[in-house]
Design a protein around this motif. Structure first.
Motif, PDB file in Angstrom:
ATOM      1  N   CYS A 222      -3.194   2.183  -1.305  1.00 52.79           N
ATOM      2  CA  CYS A 222      -2.908   1.913  -0.510  1.00 52.79           C
ATOM      3  C   CYS A 222      -1.060   0.792  -0.842  1.00 52.79           C
ATOM      4  O   CYS A 222      -0.786  -0.049   0.004  1.00 52.79           O
ATOM      5  CB  CYS A 222      -3.577   0.751   0.198  1.00 52.79           C
ATOM      6  N   THR A 223      -0.653   0.636  -1.926  1.00 56.47           N
ATOM      7  CA  THR A 223       0.489  -0.039  -2.079  1.00 56.47           C
ATOM      8  C   THR A 223       1.500   0.433  -1.749  1.00 56.47           C
ATOM      9  O   THR A 223       1.761   1.569  -2.342  1.00 56.47           O
ATOM     10  CB  THR A 223       0.364  -0.337  -3.571  1.00 56.47           C
ATOM     11  N   ARG A 224       2.010  -0.051  -0.937  1.00 51.39           N
ATOM     12  CA  ARG A 224       4.035  -0.026  -0.179  1.00 51.39           C
ATOM     13  C   ARG A 224       4.525  -0.069  -1.515  1.00 51.39           C
ATOM     14  O   ARG A 224       4.348  -1.286  -1.947  1.00 51.39           O
ATOM     15  CB  ARG A 224       4.195  -1.060   0.830  1.00 51.39           C
ATOM     16  N   ILE A 231       6.215   1.390  -7.044  1.00 56.02           N
ATOM     17  CA  ILE A 231       4.704   0.882  -6.419  1.00 56.02           C
ATOM     18  C   ILE A 231       4.832   0.055  -7.577  1.00 56.02           C
ATOM     19  O   ILE A 231       4.350   0.876  -9.103  1.00 56.02           O
ATOM     20  CB  ILE A 231       3.463   1.972  -6.235  1.00 56.02           C
ATOM     21  N   ASP A 235       1.656  -5.576  -7.625  1.00 50.92           N
ATOM     22  CA  ASP A 235       1.333  -5.337  -6.155  1.00 50.92           C
ATOM     23  C   ASP A 235      -0.312  -5.409  -6.326  1.00 50.92           C
ATOM     24  O   ASP A 235      -1.127  -5.767  -4.968  1.00 50.92           O
ATOM     25  CB  ASP A 235       2.220  -4.758  -5.540  1.00 50.92           C
TER      26      ASP A 235
END
Length: 293
Positions: A222-224, A231, A235
């Motif tokens: 789900c990490t942008r 990626i 994060d």
């Protein structure tokens, strides 16, 4: 969920641009530090820490890594026919080190993306991540130190090290509080990827050793993408914190070399050579003979 860590992931699909042109046709991970490629030092650290399953994330042009850890039948036969049993044993030790699986990262889209590529092979269990760029010389392997601490705390863990203020912008940096009497374990409250020296929350930088709970895969998916369209693992870890998961920093004992850069690589080469019983004294005398003015 079991707290036993059996698997380790080695991201090795990067382009190695800091060593061009040497890495144009040769993987950075295969650059020799004295007489062993960089990645072998990290694999041996994992094995000596009790890991029995290695997952290497490769990319285009990385076949040399697979060849290195594979059986070299023709070479072994030649060495055996020549009676060179000492070298034969060295070659066999490499292929007999540990069980290794490979997964292809089709595009080099960041460390977080590389870890995510190993999801199916890791499964639903905690796992380690080791970056071959970071060579750590320690009496007790760095990962072994972390694993012993990981068994005591419920959460993922990152290796941390104090770094000079002028270098802090090259690292992910934690904000946290020491929670043990030795000031080695920190409860992480936040982490920032490559902050400026002025905005960094501490001088505790994240080094290339991680022990991650499998929930990291959900947060990474789900990490942008961040800077450069990549990626970032940092994060993804922040995503775990946002979900209320615990993350700990472990300030390891040992000396770390940034072998992903030219100066760190040269420093490691000199210091590792000086420790060798077959090279150390002769090399030391050579260094003393140099006129460094």
């Amino acid at each position: 969920m079991s707290r036993t860590v059996r698997k380790a992931v080695f991201p090795a699909a990067g382009l190695g641009t800091r060593f061009l042109p040497a890495t144009k046709a040769q993987p950075k991970e295969m650059l020799p530090l004295v007489d062993k490629p960089l990645i072998q030092y990290a694999v041996e650290e994992a094995v000596n820490s009790g890991i029995d399953n290695i997952i290497i994330v490769t990319g285009r042009g990385k076949n040399a890594i697979e060849d290195h850890f594979d059986v070299a039948f023709e070479l072994e036969k030649i060495l055996e026919s020549r009676g060179n049993y000492e070298l034969l044993e060295l070659v066999r030790q490499v292929s007999d080190l540990v069980k290794i699986s490979y997964v292809r990262q089709k595009e080099a889209l960041g460390l977080g993306h590389a870890v995510l590529a190993a999801r199916e092979l890791v499964g639903d269990e905690p796992f380690a991540v080791l970056l071959g760029d970071d060579v750590i010389d320690a009496e007790v392997p760095c990962l072994r130190q972390m694993l012993e601490s990981f068994e005591k705390y419920a959460g993922s863990m990152v290796a941390i090290q104090e770094v000079p203020k002028q270098d802090i912008s090259s690292y992910g940096v934690i904000s946290g509080t020491a929670i043990d009497s030795s000031n080695r374990v920190y409860k992480v409250s936040d982490m920032v990827e490559k902050p400026s020296a002025e905005s960094a929350p501490s001088n505790l930088a994240i080094i290339g050793r991680y022990i991650l709970e499998p929930e990291i895969f959900d947060t990474l998916s789900c990490t942008r993408p961040g800077r450069g369209g990549e990626i970032q693992l940092t994060d993804g870890l922040r995503g775990l914190l946002a979900r209320g998961k615990s993350i700990y920093g472990y300030r390891f004992e040992g000396k770390r070399y940034d072998a992903g850069g030219k100066l760190g690589f040269l420093t490691a080469t000199v210091e590792f050579a000086l420790k060798r019983p077959d090279l150390g004294e002769t090399f030391r005398q050579y260094l003393k003979s140099l006129r460094l003015d």
